[in-house]
Enzyme design. Structure first.
Site, PDB file in Angstrom:
ATOM      1  N   SER A 117      52.255 -48.866  51.546  1.00 55.68           N
ATOM      2  CA  SER A 117      53.171 -47.740  51.284  1.00 55.68           C
ATOM      3  C   SER A 117      52.497 -46.675  50.445  1.00 55.68           C
ATOM      4  CB  SER A 117      54.381 -48.288  50.525  1.00 55.68           C
ATOM      5  OG  SER A 117      55.177 -47.234  50.054  1.00 55.68           O
ATOM      6  N   TYR A 141      58.247 -52.306  43.565  1.00 51.66           N
ATOM      7  CA  TYR A 141      57.994 -52.269  45.013  1.00 51.66           C
ATOM      8  C   TYR A 141      56.562 -51.793  45.285  1.00 51.66           C
ATOM      9  CZ  TYR A 141      57.907 -50.424  49.741  1.00 51.66           C
ATOM     10  OH  TYR A 141      57.533 -50.140  51.029  1.00 51.66           O
ATOM     11  N   LYS A 145      53.230 -53.997  46.786  1.00 45.77           N
ATOM     12  CA  LYS A 145      52.402 -53.620  47.941  1.00 45.77           C
ATOM     13  C   LYS A 145      50.932 -53.506  47.517  1.00 45.77           C
ATOM     14  CE  LYS A 145      55.467 -53.162  51.242  1.00 45.77           C
ATOM     15  NZ  LYS A 145      55.384 -53.872  52.518  1.00 45.77           N
TER      16      LYS A 145
END
Ligand code: UFG
Length: 331
Positions: A117, A141, A145
């Site tokens: 991402s 988050y 990643k």
């Protein structure tokens, strides 16, 4: 030889399965259906309802199929939830990825493609971001990643037969142009999905989270990429690895930025529906502007968005929302 798609019952994963089947690949899907739907797994793929952290299930799958490549989408994606429940995000996204990578390695998988991402960059500033920008995630988050990217980099470094390719997505939107797949999760925070829901009567208004950013109209600027173009980029990555390409990470965006107000205006124009819009406070952690420099994806993969213009992305998103409403009213 088969390709294992994790999260193949989810939004991006189901589009990937369509792309692979169209290219005559043998496809195996693993998905625990925590956000995906069994009906979303395209016919033609072998589906296992199981968790990627379930070692027993992975052993079953890797021994039943000759898996040559893994394309890994399974994970949690709601950024504000990750701030509230960091350990869930590290558990689901990082720890379970480690289990999957370990099993792939043990099974002799040679190619591993990972759904990363733009969140790994945090708030990179007003210029298009290049892959050499430092990791600076601003949410669990993004950090989850980043950690998986680091695991893949380090595992590839000592296992020359195991090569990985990370695609850092910007704002993924739209739906399969033939309407065989789309975004169906009930808990989306994504602007185009939310505006498409308002345009089709599923919500009564759209909130604009902050209009005092340092951008031309004060609202945040993002780089929207069509989900079908994204699936094609993954196939390009698989092809690149099969041709012997080295492990790497690339940005996947269109390179064009649109503000929240521009997106909302485009959804209204495409749908012909003038839904209410209201100002709301800034959402925690939103960067003013994130736009990709996708030169590397173009150079390495020969990839260029085919459905890149905003109207096309929105047209497909709205059409999918209508189909989804019809499906839900039948159910
Ligand atoms: N927004 C609104 N109203 C809404 C929803 C969103 O104003 O109802 C705004 C957001 O504040 C933001 C922009 O629209 O400024 C885009 O928001 P999204 O939630 O659609 O997407 P994000 O840019 O926050 O997040 C996306 C992906 C993440 C990824 C991130 C990386 O969804 O998975 O990009 O930059 F981590």
């Amino acid at each position: 030889m088969s390709v294992l798609v994790t999260g193949g019952a989810g939004y991006i994963g189901s589009h990937m399965v369509l792309e692979l089947l169209a290219r005559n690949e043998d496809v195996v899907v693993i998905d625990n259906l925590c956000t995906g739907n069994a009906w979303a797994v395209p016919a033609g793929a072998t589906f296992y309802r199981a968790d990627i952290g379930d070692a027993q299930a992975l052993e079953t799958i890797f021994s039943a199929h000759d898996i040559e490549a893994v394309i890994h989408f399974a994970g949690l994606i709601v950024v504000p939830d990750s701030v509230e429940r960091p350990l869930d995000y590290y558990g689901e996204n990082t720890c379970k990825s480690r289990v999957l990578i370990a099993h792939a390695l043990a099974a002799g998988v040679r190619h591993f493609i990972f759904s990363s991402s733009a969140a790994v960059y945090g708030a990179p500033g007003l210029e298009p971001v290049v892959e050499t920008a430092p990791f600076a995630p601003e949410s669990p988050y993004g950090a989850s990643k980043m950690m998986t990217e680091l695991m893949l980099r380090d595992v590839s470094a000592v296992n020359p037969e195991f090569r990985s390719f990370c695609l850092r997505y910007f704002n993924v939107a739209g739906a399969d142009p033939k309407m065989r797949a789309g975004q169906s999760s009930g808990r989306s925070t994504h602007l185009i999905k939310i505006a498409a829901e308002a345009a089709t009567g599923k919500r009564d208004r759209v909130q604009v989270f902050g209009d005092d950013f340092e951008t031309p109209d004060g609202t945040c600027v993002r780089d929207y990429v069509h989900v079908t173009d994204l699936a094609r980029a993954h196939f390009g990555a698989l092809d690149y690895l099969r041709r012997g390409g080295a492990s790497m990470a690339v940005n996947c965006g269109s390179g064009s930025g649109y503000s929240v107000r521009e997106v909302i205006a485009a959804v209204k124009a495409v749908s012909g529906v003038d839904f209410p819009v209201e100002r709301a406070p800034r959402r925690a952690g939103d960067a003013a502007m994130i736009v990709a420099d996708s030169t590397l994806a173009r150079d390495v993969l020969g990839w260029a968005p085919e459905y890149g213009d905003l109207e096309t992305i929105i047209t497909h998103a709205i059409e999918w929302e209508r189909r989804l409403a019809a499906r839900q009213s039948r159910a």
